[in-house]
Design an enzyme around this catalytic site. Sequence first.
Site, PDB file in Angstrom:
ATOM      1  N   ASP A  49      31.266  41.850  37.220  1.00 30.24           N
ATOM      2  CA  ASP A  49      32.403  41.669  36.322  1.00 30.24           C
ATOM      3  C   ASP A  49      31.925  41.446  34.897  1.00 30.24           C
ATOM      4  O   ASP A  49      32.433  42.050  33.951  1.00 30.24           O
ATOM      5  CB  ASP A  49      33.249  40.481  36.803  1.00 30.24           C
ATOM      6  CG  ASP A  49      34.397  40.171  35.863  1.00 30.24           C
ATOM      7  OD1 ASP A  49      35.272  41.037  35.686  1.00 30.24           O
ATOM      8  OD2 ASP A  49      34.420  39.054  35.308  1.00 30.24           O
ATOM      9  N   GLU A 121      33.033  45.964  41.315  1.00 34.40           N
ATOM     10  CA  GLU A 121      32.316  44.987  40.491  1.00 34.40           C
ATOM     11  C   GLU A 121      31.017  44.542  41.159  1.00 34.40           C
ATOM     12  O   GLU A 121      29.980  44.419  40.496  1.00 34.40           O
ATOM     13  CB  GLU A 121      33.199  43.780  40.193  1.00 34.40           C
ATOM     14  CG  GLU A 121      34.328  44.098  39.255  1.00 34.40           C
ATOM     15  CD  GLU A 121      35.245  42.938  38.983  1.00 34.40           C
ATOM     16  OE1 GLU A 121      35.890  42.948  37.929  1.00 34.40           O
ATOM     17  OE2 GLU A 121      35.322  42.003  39.828  1.00 34.40           O
TER      18      GLU A 121
END
Length: 138
Positions: A49, A121
Site C-alpha cells: 500500500d 497490494e
Amino acid sequence: MDFSQLETKLKTVFKSKDLLQQAFVHRSYLNENRDFRLEHNERLEFLGDAVLELVVTEYLYEKYPDKPEGELTTWRAALVNTKMLSSIGHDLGFNDYLMLSHGEAKEEGKARDYILANTVEAFIGALYLDQGLKNSAK
C-alpha cells in the site's frame, strides 16, 4: 501452488518464490491449514500500500507540475482504491492463485473484491522486497 504461469504472464520472475506465494495467502487459509509454512499476506499488503501510494504520488507530481496538491490528492484517491485494485487483480488473474478458506473461496462480490484489492497490494509489497522499488514501480 505453481506460480510460473503468473510470472510468465507478468514477465517477472521472483527470486523468492515464498514471497510471491505469501502475497496470495489470506488469513482465512491459515485457519484451515495450521501447518502451512508461510504467514498470511497482511504485512505485505501494508508495505505494498505504501509503495503503491509513493509510486502513484511521484508519477502525478512529475506529470502534472502545475496542479495543486488537493487536485493531485483527489486523482491519487481515484487511482488507488478498492474498486481499481480489485479490477487490476481480476485482469491479472489473481483469483486463480488466491489461497483462501473454503468459506472465503465461496464469497463473491464486494467481499472478493476487497480480498483481491488487498492481494494486489500484497503482491506489490512482495515485488518490492524481492526486486526493489524500480521494478515494483513498473
